[in-house]
Design an enzyme around this catalytic site. Structure first.
Site, PDB file in Angstrom:
ATOM      1  CB  CYS A 126    -102.498   2.581 -42.974  1.00  0.00           C
ATOM      2  SG  CYS A 126    -103.094   2.395 -41.292  1.00  0.00           S
TER       3      CYS A 126
ATOM      4  NE  ARG B  24    -100.299   6.803 -46.771  1.00  0.00           N
ATOM      5  CZ  ARG B  24    -100.963   7.877 -47.176  1.00  0.00           C
ATOM      6  NH1 ARG B  24    -100.348   8.794 -47.875  1.00  0.00           N
ATOM      7  NH2 ARG B  24    -102.222   8.036 -46.888  1.00  0.00           N
TER       8      ARG B  24
ATOM      9  CD1 TRP C  94     -98.502   5.761 -37.014  1.00  0.00           C
ATOM     10  CD2 TRP C  94    -100.655   6.130 -36.527  1.00  0.00           C
ATOM     11  NE1 TRP C  94     -98.561   6.648 -35.965  1.00  0.00           N
ATOM     12  CE2 TRP C  94     -99.863   6.896 -35.643  1.00  0.00           C
ATOM     13  CE3 TRP C  94    -102.039   6.206 -36.414  1.00  0.00           C
ATOM     14  CZ2 TRP C  94    -100.403   7.714 -34.675  1.00  0.00           C
ATOM     15  CZ3 TRP C  94    -102.582   7.024 -35.429  1.00  0.00           C
ATOM     16  CH2 TRP C  94    -101.762   7.771 -34.576  1.00  0.00           C
TER      17      TRP C  94
ATOM     18  CG  ASN D  84    -105.084   5.177 -45.020  1.00  0.00           C
ATOM     19  OD1 ASN D  84    -105.037   5.408 -43.807  1.00  0.00           O
ATOM     20  ND2 ASN D  84    -104.785   6.082 -45.927  1.00  0.00           N
ATOM     21  N   GLY D  85    -107.551   4.215 -42.721  1.00  0.00           N
ATOM     22  CA  GLY D  85    -108.642   5.030 -42.204  1.00  0.00           C
ATOM     23  C   GLY D  85    -109.211   4.400 -40.951  1.00  0.00           C
TER      24      GLY D  85
ATOM     25  CD  GLU E 179     -92.287  23.829 -37.155  1.00  0.00           C
ATOM     26  OE1 GLU E 179     -93.306  23.617 -36.484  1.00  0.00           O
ATOM     27  OE2 GLU E 179     -91.856  23.029 -38.006  1.00  0.00           O
TER      28      GLU E 179
ATOM     29  CE  LYS F 199     -90.486  20.071 -37.372  1.00  0.00           C
ATOM     30  NZ  LYS F 199     -91.539  20.417 -38.227  1.00  0.00           N
TER      31      LYS F 199
ATOM     32  CD  GLU G 155     -91.960  16.744 -35.511  1.00  0.00           C
ATOM     33  OE1 GLU G 155     -93.030  16.133 -35.539  1.00  0.00           O
ATOM     34  OE2 GLU G 155     -91.753  17.746 -36.204  1.00  0.00           O
TER      35      GLU G 155
ATOM     36  CG  HIS H 244     -95.769  35.679 -16.171  1.00  0.00           C
ATOM     37  ND1 HIS H 244     -96.062  36.622 -15.221  1.00  0.00           N
ATOM     38  CD2 HIS H 244     -95.475  36.370 -17.296  1.00  0.00           C
ATOM     39  CE1 HIS H 244     -95.975  37.830 -15.742  1.00  0.00           C
ATOM     40  NE2 HIS H 244     -95.614  37.705 -17.013  1.00  0.00           N
TER      41      HIS H 244
ATOM     42  CE  LYS I   4     -94.807  14.409 -44.734  1.00  0.00           C
ATOM     43  NZ  LYS I   4     -93.901  15.358 -44.084  1.00  0.00           N
TER      44      LYS I   4
END
Ligand code: F6R
Length: 623
Positions: free
Chosen positions: A2, A29, A79, A105-106, A496, A500, A503, A519, A618
């Site tokens: 957050c 955030r 968040w 935040n946390g 990667e 990208k 997301e 396979h 983030k």
């Protein structure tokens, strides 16, 4: 996870505008809900909270819910962790009668037990959040043992709290006092103005007003009054700390004319990569004073293996790190996704160097893993973009990636700048161990110095009207799934590229080692599921080409990322995205660029929220 902001200054200030502006810069955030609380001139705490993005809160403020001017305020962008995103669960949260108001935040790990105890004592709760317990705990201490001393009340209230937090607290009876605290991860920084001060999760939130900052350390509380600040540790001892001045200006945290931060940050990569090498590579020589100090301490002598802990994009960078460190320094390297490390009873001790890779420096999974490695005796090197972030407190040496602020939730420039640090670490270890000839090391350093110019070439070409990336992205936009393959260092590049794309555009994408596709996963390929192959020049190039042929034989469309001058690849691919030639080990830096652009343009074509993809944040400050 957050973002928090706080303000204290003169009575009659338009605190709401300051808080909303700060929240706009913190929205990356988390954006499940937002809220503000202002202590007005009449001594009333006026709160406005809304589920959803900041725009909802701003609209409510414009339409009659604007708090009156005041001297003190706190704000939050959330968040969600405990309790679904709703108006009721949005911060700020208050105690029973609104004496104390808190943003957080946390995560409070023992909140259920604390809540039960408080309820038994008669406190009544309104939200489902873990944060609300903090407001009640502070109220209890303020009215009790602390006897109206807010700083002491917060200090006492935090004693039984387990978990991680950065908080800002205001009290209805204290119009000139803002209290903050930080523990176990989340960042908290003070901005010092002229008789007005700020408290935030990120310097960008108040950069418009001041560049003089004081970082609040782990386990510290701060009391901010217009006349200055007091810092105290949770054990009650006082701390003196002089402010420092940050160099970046507000412009650096703005879009600079680009439609999205993601595109701006992709185009900043030549500069970011140059900065990441700054002071470390000169005339073919490597300078890493951070690691030299670690070496002098003797901690590296015992090292027989390396464990890299990281998540997401930083994990992919770690996989490239494994490849180069093993190849150059001949040390075994294990790369573990940090969320698994702590719970895997890891075999780590003084003979293991733990490399914690986290651009934000706040990722909870990385922090707990690093702490665990440290407790088991491992020396720790942290690689991060954020000065004084939580991971730096756990490290014996820190390699700052120096990429500058990255605002888009999706990592781009921090990926390649992280790779730069892993290359330098690999070179340092190999020179120290005598496993790489100094001439070969000089060749790598020269190639590293060429990369910014080569990245610029890719970006210049991408901006040209006939470049294939944007049209290709528009073709991919309606599809449901895209596969990525690579071998050697091409494999993390494929992972990667897939991350990208998924997301930011929400197109399903998976990365595979090229040899693994046959396979099982090859069954997924059809004319509607294209394959992106990382086919840059390497010792496994021919193997990758034969994997591409196997796919083409099944009518899937093939897109290749290849090295300039490789005309033969056109026979095996429908579209080729060229990157300049470099050493095989360094090729992920260049191959990542067209894949970032592909993801960006696909997301734009699908109308996605590029800078704030759904469900993401983030800094992931919870496990
Ligand atoms: C991907 C992305 C995430 C982060 C991950 C780790 O674009 O941004 O996958 O890479 O959450 O974050 P840090 O590096 O801050 O630990």
């Amino acid at each position: 996870m957050c973002g928090i902001i706080g303000y204290v200054g003169a009575a009659g200030t338009d605190v709401t505008s300051i808080l909303l502006d700060g929240l706009r810069r913190l929205e990356y955030r988390g954006y499940d809900s937002t809220g503000i609380a202002v202590l007005t001139a009449s001594g009333e705490v006026q709160v406005c909270r809304r589920a959803g993005k900041l725009a909802n809160l701003a609209a409510a403020v414009e339409n009659g819910a604007r708090p009156a001017p005041g001297s003190l305020g706190i704000g939050h962008t959330r968040w969600a962790t405990h309790g679904r995103p709703s108006d009721t669960n949005a911060h700020p949260h208050a105690d029973c009668d609104g004496l104390i108001t808190v943003v957080h935040n946390g995560i409070i790990e023992n909140y259920a037990e604390l809540r039960q105890r408080l309820e038994q004592e008669g406190h009544s709760f309104r939200s489902e959040t873990d944060t609300e317990v903090l407001a009640h705990l502070v109220e209890r201490a303020y009215r009790g043992e602390a006897q109206g001393d807010l700083l002491e009340a917060v200090r006492l209230a935090l004693q039984p709290v387990r978990g991680s937090y950065a908080i800002a607290v205001l009290c209805r009876e204290q119009p000139q006092l803002l209290v903050g605290a930080r523990y176990n991860g989340p960042f908290l920084v003070v901005g010092l103005g002229e008789r007005e001060h700020f408290l935030a999760s990120d310097i960008a939130a108040f950069l418009k007003y001041t560049r003089r900052v004081v970082i609040i350390d782990e386990g510290e509380l701060v009391a901010l009054r217009p006349e200055g600040l007091t810092i105290q540790r949770l054990d009650g001892t006082f701390v003196e700390r002089a402010p420092t001045t940050v160099e970046w200006d507000a412009e650096a945290a703005e879009k600079g004319g680009y439609p999205h931060f993601m595109l701006k940050e992709i185009y900043e990569q030549p500069e970011a990569f140059t900065r990441s090498l700054l002071g470390r590579v000169r005339a073919g020589q490597l300078y890493l004073p951070e690691l030299e100090a670690l070496q002098r301490s003797g901690a590296l002598e015992k090292v027989r293996r390396i464990v890299i802990v990281a998540c997401g994009t930083s994990y992919h960078a770690g996989l490239v790190g494994k490849y180069v460190i093993e190849r150059w320094a001949r040390l075994p390297v294990e790369v573990i996704t940090a969320g698994e490390f702590r719970y895997a009873d890891p075999l780590v001790g003084p003979d293991t160097l733990c490399v914690a890779v986290t651009q934000s420096g706040e990722t909870a999974d990385v922090l707990v893993s690093t702490r665990q490695a440290r407790e088991q005796g491992a020396p720790v090197v942290a690689i991060t973009n954020v000065v004084a972030s939580a991971v730096t407190r756990l490290a014996d040496a820190v390699l700052y990636i120096q990429a500058g602020p990255e605002i888009c939730v999706v990592a781009t420039k921090t990926f390649i700048a992280t790779l730069a640090q892993l290359y330098l670490l690999g070179l340092f270890l190999s020179l120290q161990r005598g496993t790489l000839h100094p001439e070969r090391a000089a060749e790598v350093l020269q190639a590293l110095e060429q990369l910014p110019m080569q990245i610029q070439r890719i970006l210049d070409r991408a901006a040209a009207a006939d470049d294939p990336i944007a049209p290709l992205a528009r073709e991919l936009a309606p599809l449901h799934s895209v596969m990525f393959i690579g071998r050697g260092v091409g494999y993390p590049t494929a992972l990667e590229g897939a991350l990208k794309l998924k997301e930011v555009s929400y197109i399903h994408a998976e990365g595979f080692p090229a040899g693994e596709l046959k396979h099982g996963s090859i069954a997924l390929l059809d004319p509607e599921t294209p394959l992106v192959a990382i086919a840059t020049a390497s010792h496994v190039y021919e193997k990758v080409v034969s994997n591409m042929q196997q796919v083409r034989a099944r009518d899937a469309r093939v897109i290749a990322v290849a090295t300039e001058g490789d005309e033969a690849i056109r026979e095996h691919a429908d579209v080729v995205l060229y990157v300049p030639p470099t050493l095989e080990e360094l090729s992920p830096v260049l191959a990542a660029i067209p894949l970032q652009l592909l993801a960006y343009h696909a997301a734009v074509a699908r109308g996605c929220n590029v800078d704030q993809p759904r469900n993401l944040a983030k800094s992931v400050t919870v496990e």
